[in-house]
Scaffold this active site. Sequence first.
Site, PDB file in Angstrom:
ATOM      1  N   TRP A 122      20.442   6.108 -12.219  1.00 59.18           N
ATOM      2  CA  TRP A 122      21.678   5.512 -11.697  1.00 59.18           C
ATOM      3  C   TRP A 122      22.519   5.251 -12.941  1.00 59.18           C
ATOM      4  O   TRP A 122      22.198   4.370 -13.737  1.00 59.18           O
ATOM      5  CB  TRP A 122      21.323   4.220 -10.963  1.00 59.18           C
ATOM      6  CG  TRP A 122      22.439   3.594 -10.198  1.00 59.18           C
ATOM      7  CD1 TRP A 122      22.841   3.918  -8.936  1.00 59.18           C
ATOM      8  CD2 TRP A 122      23.280   2.505 -10.613  1.00 59.18           C
ATOM      9  NE1 TRP A 122      23.879   3.102  -8.552  1.00 59.18           N
ATOM     10  CE2 TRP A 122      24.169   2.230  -9.558  1.00 59.18           C
ATOM     11  CE3 TRP A 122      23.375   1.737 -11.776  1.00 59.18           C
ATOM     12  CZ2 TRP A 122      25.131   1.232  -9.626  1.00 59.18           C
ATOM     13  CZ3 TRP A 122      24.337   0.740 -11.845  1.00 59.18           C
ATOM     14  CH2 TRP A 122      25.194   0.494 -10.772  1.00 59.18           C
ATOM     15  N   GLY A 126      17.236   0.429 -17.588  1.00 58.86           N
ATOM     16  CA  GLY A 126      17.769  -0.715 -18.327  1.00 58.86           C
ATOM     17  C   GLY A 126      18.941  -0.303 -19.201  1.00 58.86           C
ATOM     18  O   GLY A 126      19.468   0.815 -19.079  1.00 58.86           O
ATOM     19  N   LYS A 178      19.199  -0.499  -4.439  1.00 66.44           N
ATOM     20  CA  LYS A 178      18.448  -1.505  -3.683  1.00 66.44           C
ATOM     21  C   LYS A 178      18.231  -2.764  -4.528  1.00 66.44           C
ATOM     22  O   LYS A 178      18.406  -3.868  -4.051  1.00 66.44           O
ATOM     23  CB  LYS A 178      17.103  -0.915  -3.230  1.00 66.44           C
ATOM     24  CG  LYS A 178      16.249  -1.870  -2.408  1.00 66.44           C
ATOM     25  CD  LYS A 178      16.892  -2.162  -1.071  1.00 66.44           C
ATOM     26  CE  LYS A 178      16.104  -3.145  -0.228  1.00 66.44           C
ATOM     27  NZ  LYS A 178      16.935  -3.724   0.850  1.00 66.44           N
TER      28      LYS A 178
END
Length: 608
Positions: free
Chosen positions: A74, A101, A603
């Site tokens: 992402w 991260g 999510k």
Amino acid sequence: MCGIVGYIGNRKAAPILIKGLKKLEYRGYDSAGICTLNDKEVIIKKDIGKIEEIDKKISLTNLEGNIGISHCRWATHGAVTKENAHPHTDCSGKILIVHNGIIENYSELKSELEKKGHKFKSETDTEIIAHLVEENYKGNLKEAVLKALKRLEGSYALGIIHSEHDELIAARNESPLIIGMGDGENFISSDVPAILGDTKKVVYLDNKEIAVLTKDNVELFDLDGKKKDKKVEEIEWNAEQAQKGGFEHFMLKEIFEQPQVISETINGRLEDSDVLINDEIKLSEKEIKEIKRIIIVACGTSWHAGLVGEFMIEELAKIPVEVEYASEFRYRDPIVDKNTVVIAISQSGETADTLAALREAKKKGAKIISIVNVKGSSIDRESDSTIYTRAGPEIGVASTKAFTSQLVVLYLITVYFGKVKGVLPAEQVRNRVRDLRKLPLQMQSVLEENDYIKLHAKQFYKKTNALYLGRGINYPIALEGALKLKEVSYIHAEGYPAAEMKHGPIALIDKEMPVVVIATKDNITYKKVLSNIQEVKSRGGVVIAIESKGDEEVKKIVDHNLYVPENSYILTPLLAVIPLQLFAYYVAVMRGCDVDRPRNLAKAVCVE
Ligand code: M6R
């Protein structure tokens, strides 16, 4: 957010990695990649798009090799491109790395490494880690990783392999990572569902820990290389819970699971006139009596649950409550002391903003109670006490069953605090417990209206806007209904306190604007809501009402009626939200949206 799966064992790694990665799709991603080692040969495949599509295009699953790492990305640093997809490598191509991260000092490290001759192929912060490990590598991978980690500022969950080592290294700082322990094989994963079919034995990595996995062994170390012993935990969820179970989407399955989930949430926590959560809450009666203020911190749907909780706690336990967006909380020097209890609500237990708010409150001396669904998550582990929602894995990005189970836990806390503080006499506790026990069956009866709700969705799915109105305890339900519609169907929707509509949004009302009003019967806001409906109707608005079964008054003045059974004012939101979840779901399906994986959403939002 990004997801990691790693494997080392006797089986072929690629099918296991891709199966696991697919289980993490719900976290949200834009590209994916895999790397395996086949007898020192490095095989890497990656691309942008959905795993299924990439697999069809470049065949991810038939890679040879028994060691591998995989990733769904992402994007945070660098555009969504094949080059930026993970795994990333060092200059030699022997060190492979996947990362979740953000490395905050990456540009400084990058220029340092470039000066030393390292060549970068991507725009990511991740790639510098591979080069940093290369820079420190003198034949011992673990030592090189430890040296590299000492230079990193920011968050990471890492999977690292080297073509000349039969080992898989995992490391964590502020980004979740678990180790799955199998028989002759071991796994790493960002989340439980990815490995649920393979093992139930896990070790949760803590911040600044690394693990060295071989097929027969797992060793844990701190960043100084000191060996650590950790408890192996047993996952309570089962693989079936993470399957669609015959439903078209996880979201629909999870909406339908709510009666069963609520039964599970209350199981063993109720007696006829008592709530049995004192062992979980870990506060003495004296401490509860001394609570002066409660602050609830959460994000998104969990924040909406907090708003409902505010009504519950203030009304029944008579403790002042403030509900804060976790993302805003620590940026305004909040006043918190030892008589403040902070309740952190989070399905995933990994939401970065909620975790940061929790830490800020803890630093200032507050006691932290968390309401969490995922056991072993960061918020769970960093709280003074956790009350689990017991909703089982929630895979649909749109939160549904987690929301109602959070409300049940808030209700349990409320009644317990009210009892201990002496503001809820035994008789009232008995009545409140009785009301709660009615919920699973009542929820079931709302779900039986599924086809009827679907018919309504058919009439509205082509609309471009919607307004959701509610008052009092139902205002957060209006917010939640609007959020559900927005996130899964991409229709612009706003939730508003019904009476506030007159101060602006009423200008939006015309015959094209569906207005969903929560108009369930109570002695508090019902009559006022009827007037608000009239205001919409007299301006040509189309009203869909969520109303109490048998109510004739609302029926007369609105265009569409969706019914829920009557329960107490405080528990009605748990019923009123279900038709809104179903409505959003069907509208999204009719619009052809990817319901379980809405665009741009993740999510668990593990970055701030
Ligand atoms: O895991 P959390 O409950 O902390 O997540 C908070 C939000 O990110 C989450 O509720 C989000 O708003 C959902 N997509 C809502 O459906």
